[in-house]
Design a protein around this motif. Structure first.
Motif, mmCIF file in Angstrom:
data_model
loop_
_atom_site.group_PDB
_atom_site.id
_atom_site.type_symbol
_atom_site.label_atom_id
_atom_site.label_comp_id
_atom_site.label_asym_id
_atom_site.label_seq_id
_atom_site.Cartn_x
_atom_site.Cartn_y
_atom_site.Cartn_z
ATOM 1 N N ILE A 31 -27.754 8.150 36.555
ATOM 2 C CA ILE A 31 -26.296 8.308 36.608
ATOM 3 C C ILE A 31 -25.867 8.089 38.065
ATOM 4 O O ILE A 31 -25.665 9.048 38.811
ATOM 5 C CB ILE A 31 -25.862 9.696 36.082
ATOM 6 N N TYR A 33 -23.466 7.910 40.087
ATOM 7 C CA TYR A 33 -22.045 8.233 40.277
ATOM 8 C C TYR A 33 -21.852 8.942 41.606
ATOM 9 O O TYR A 33 -22.569 9.897 41.924
ATOM 10 C CB TYR A 33 -21.569 9.125 39.135
ATOM 11 N N GLN A 95 -18.894 10.253 29.557
ATOM 12 C CA GLN A 95 -20.057 9.402 29.329
ATOM 13 C C GLN A 95 -21.349 10.214 29.364
ATOM 14 O O GLN A 95 -22.239 10.031 28.526
ATOM 15 C CB GLN A 95 -20.117 8.301 30.382
ATOM 16 N N THR A 96 -21.448 11.109 30.329
ATOM 17 C CA THR A 96 -22.661 11.909 30.479
ATOM 18 C C THR A 96 -22.863 12.817 29.281
ATOM 19 O O THR A 96 -23.949 12.859 28.678
ATOM 20 C CB THR A 96 -22.604 12.739 31.770
ATOM 21 N N GLN A 97 -21.829 13.541 28.905
ATOM 22 C CA GLN A 97 -21.959 14.476 27.788
ATOM 23 C C GLN A 97 -22.299 13.754 26.490
ATOM 24 O O GLN A 97 -23.189 14.173 25.743
ATOM 25 C CB GLN A 97 -20.661 15.273 27.621
ATOM 26 N N THR A 99 -23.679 10.763 26.062
ATOM 27 C CA THR A 99 -25.012 10.152 26.110
ATOM 28 C C THR A 99 -26.095 11.195 25.940
ATOM 29 O O THR A 99 -27.045 11.014 25.151
ATOM 30 C CB THR A 99 -25.208 9.400 27.441
ATOM 31 N N VAL A 100 -25.979 12.299 26.661
ATOM 32 C CA VAL A 100 -26.996 13.344 26.579
ATOM 33 C C VAL A 100 -27.001 13.984 25.196
ATOM 34 O O VAL A 100 -28.072 14.312 24.660
ATOM 35 C CB VAL A 100 -26.788 14.390 27.686
ATOM 36 N N GLY A 112 -31.979 13.854 33.997
ATOM 37 C CA GLY A 112 -30.906 13.082 34.604
ATOM 38 C C GLY A 112 -31.183 12.825 36.066
ATOM 39 O O GLY A 112 -31.689 13.705 36.768
ATOM 40 N N ILE A 119 -22.213 15.703 38.419
ATOM 41 C CA ILE A 119 -22.697 15.133 37.149
ATOM 42 C C ILE A 119 -23.268 16.214 36.240
ATOM 43 O O ILE A 119 -23.170 16.143 35.013
ATOM 44 C CB ILE A 119 -23.777 14.077 37.448
ATOM 45 N N LEU A 123 -24.143 17.215 31.753
ATOM 46 C CA LEU A 123 -25.440 17.490 31.126
ATOM 47 C C LEU A 123 -25.472 18.888 30.533
ATOM 48 O O LEU A 123 -25.886 19.087 29.381
ATOM 49 C CB LEU A 123 -26.567 17.338 32.153
ATOM 50 N N ASP A 266 -32.291 17.967 35.671
ATOM 51 C CA ASP A 266 -31.759 16.859 36.452
ATOM 52 C C ASP A 266 -32.222 16.988 37.894
ATOM 53 O O ASP A 266 -32.578 18.068 38.359
ATOM 54 C CB ASP A 266 -30.231 16.733 36.341
#
Length: 301
Positions: A31, A33, A95-97, A99-100, A112, A119, A123, A266
């Motif tokens: 990620i 970001y 996007q993170t939530q 995808t995870v 991660g 970020i 997660l 992560d």
């Protein structure tokens, strides 16, 4: 060292041991970001640098006398990539939530790779929604990250653990050595569990005490690399003297894996330094050790 190689061409550990998504137990989620860095910038390049450095990590682990790659490791495509243009905090978290959440539903152990520490909110929220019982967020970090907002944003990298506290999840902070008054007041008000770096240095029994203080069976690890002493990990955005050393940190992490059910992790805030590889290599080895500890306790090998 900044790499220009696309993340898609940098599978963790290298092409020789890459696993398919369907067969992999572990998914590495880059990620890259970066939007709220307040000191030394460059953490959006951290995931690529870590992945490239991982190609130099020995597959054989001398601690356990075995290789861990056969558990199956799949490197996901990058998400929320600010190297390609601006990404809002809201979009990054979405996007993170999402995808995870899919990776959890598919039974993957997710690690991660950041990117800035904000970020982690995405997660942790994905794991919170996927778990009926509470879990403890164990944070290794130089900083408390407990500000309500910073520089006008509640999604600043200095606010991640405040967002976790707001979710109602228990926390354990390890290696902290830089906080503001607002954070100090919150720690007292909420009676948060904090093992400060200064106290750790003077207490040989801190590891067992810290592990015993975790009241939930499930744990999520968030590791900000500035939790490690900057003499060992200089490539971070906000270095602080007096951090954790490698073997003490790894002993603590291993004991948490052995005593609890680590559901995800992560590794954040790697900001590569030109003409140096020590930080990204150390971070890559840390990720491989996380995989190894999970493989051993789960009996995957």
């Amino acid at each position: 060292m900044l790499t220009q190689t696309p993340i898609a061409e940098l599978p963790f550990l290298g092409d020789e041991v890459v696993a398919s998504y369907d067969t992999a137990r572990v998914v590495i989620l880059p990620i890259p970001y970066e939007a709220t860095t307040t000191y030394r910038k460059g953490c959006e390049h951290g995931p690529a640098a870590l992945l490239e450095a991982s190609h130099q990590v020995e597959y054989f682990d001398e601690e356990f006398d075995r290789e861990f790659w056969p558990v199956g490791i799949y490197t996901h495509e990058a998400i929320a990539d600010t190297r390609r243009g601006p990404v809002s905090a809201e979009e990054m978290l979405k996007q993170t939530q999402e995808t995870v959440a899919k990776l959890i539903a598919d039974g993957k152990f997710v690690i991660g790779l950041g990117g800035e520490h904000s970020i982690t909110t995405g997660l942790v929220e994905a794991y919170r929604q996927a778990n009926d019982e509470p879990f403890t967020v164990v944070q290794i970090d130089a900083h408390g990250d407990l500000r309500h907002e910073y520089e006008g944003s509640i999604h600043n990298h200095a606010c991640i653990m405040r967002r976790v506290v707001d979710m109602g999840l228990p926390t354990l902070q390890i290696g902290i050595r830089s906080i503001c008054k607002e954070e100090a007041d919150l720690i007292k008000e909420k009676n948060l569990k904090v093992f400060r770096a200064r106290e750790i240095a003077m207490n040989p029994g801190w590891i067992d005490e810290a592990v015993a203080s975790i009241a939930t069976q499930k744990v999520f690890f968030t590791i900000d690399l500035d939790g490690i002493d900057p003499t060992l990990m200089p490539g971070v955005g906000t270095p602080e003297p007096g951090g954790l050393h490698w073997y003490a940190m790894m002993t603590f992490i291993r004991k948490v894996f052995e005593a609890h059910d680590v559901i995800g992790a992560d590794v954040m805030e790697l900001a590569p330094i030109s003409d140096s590889v020590v930080s990204e290599f150390t971070a890559a080895k840390l990720v491989y050790k996380l995989i190894g500890y999970q493989a051993v306790v789960k009996g995957w090998l």
